[in-house]
Design an enzyme around this catalytic site. Structure first.
Site, PDB file in Angstrom:
ATOM      1  CG  ASP A  37       7.181  11.071  26.580  1.00 36.48           C
ATOM      2  OD1 ASP A  37       7.483  11.512  27.642  1.00 36.48           O
ATOM      3  OD2 ASP A  37       6.943  10.039  26.225  1.00 36.48           O
ATOM      4  CG  HIS A  40       5.506  15.216  29.820  1.00 30.93           C
ATOM      5  ND1 HIS A  40       6.759  15.208  29.663  1.00 30.93           N
ATOM      6  CD2 HIS A  40       5.005  14.245  29.290  1.00 30.93           C
ATOM      7  CE1 HIS A  40       6.838  14.458  28.982  1.00 30.93           C
ATOM      8  NE2 HIS A  40       5.748  13.585  28.464  1.00 30.93           N
TER       9      HIS A  40
END
Length: 273
Positions: free
Chosen positions: A93, A254
């Site tokens: 990320d 995620h």
């Protein structure tokens, strides 16, 4: 430990193991704690270095320096302080954006590069359009000039950051881990927003200047199938930047380093091998 990386700026860094070094960079809204499962495995035969990024966790939170070029330089300084001029690098990320910039700016330092669940900044903005861009509402909120985003998030930080922890995961976080992330994030609203704001401003400038430049090291990318959801070819977009690419689509949420650590460990070990 605290490691100085620039004048008046120290990063909080956890180090474990011995052997060839690999640096692991966390994402949003998290800290280096997200790598706890992966780091424990890799430390069997690597020196594993897990910083809190500038502006996150227990690292310093200066008012400036959130462009990814500066944040990447922070990481080179951390490794150098620990005695390593060359190191493998993996980021998730926000940490993956820092890792991407480190790979472009410091090809003589970064030997192997892994990035989890991002597109490069220019590609990210390019694929977000129409109603489908609502999935990235936070990108647009935190891109606004200083003032309103910080005020809005500070009004209900746990609701804001907790939304992403819950919505982006396919399995719930342990309560103590979730609370650790919430506390770290509510204590860092201004610097987190500054990090995102940079990705809508100066990071675009830097990446545009580097169009045509490629990553020289072996690159592994792991990501969810956002291409199917948003109608783009993720692998093709990455291949423009990374000729020596291994691209994987995963089934986890995620937060794959915590949801599917064995899959991430295998990908990193394959890259390092």
């Amino acid at each position: 430990m605290k490691i100085p990386v620039a004048e008046g700026v120290e990063l909080n860094v956890a180090v474990q193991g011995s052997g060839s070094p690999i640096v692991l960079l966390h994402g949003f809204p998290q800290t280096h704690l997200m790598w706890r499962h992966v780091a424990a495995d890799l430390a069997a035969d690597h020196t594993v270095i897990c910083p809190d990024l500038r502006g996150y966790g227990d690292s310093d939170k200066p008012k400036t320096g959130y462009d990814k070029r500066t944040m990447a330089q922070d990481i080179v300084e951390v490794a150098r302080h620990l005695g390593f001029e060359k190191f493998a690098l993996a980021g998730h990320d926000r940490g993956a954006h820092v890792a991407f910039r480190a790979g472009l700016d410091h090809p003589d330092n970064v030997t192997h590069l892994a990035m989890l669940d991002i597109l490069p900044t220019l590609d990210m903005w390019d694929v977000l359009h129409g109603a489908n861009a609502a999935v990235g509402f936070h990108l647009y909120l935190m891109a606004q000039p200083p003032g309103l985003p910080e005020q809005m998030i500070n009004a209900a930080p746990d609701a804001f950051f907790g939304y992403f922890l819950d919505a982006w995961s396919k399995s719930p976080f342990p309560e103590d881990i979730r609370e650790a992330y919430l506390k770290a994030s509510r204590d860092a609203v201004e610097s987190i927003v500054a990090d995102y704001r940079a990705t809508a401003t100066v990071d675009i400038e830097h990446d545009t200047q580097d169009l045509g430049k490629t990553l020289k090291m072996p690159v592994t990318v792991m990501q969810q199938d956002w291409g199917a959801a948003l109608s783009y070819d993720a692998k093709a977009r990455w291949q423009k930047w990374a000729p020596e690419l291994t691209h994987m689509t995963v089934n986890s949420g995620h937060f794959m380093a915590e949801e599917s650590p064995a899959e991430v460990i295998k990908a990193l070990r394959d890259l390092l091998a």
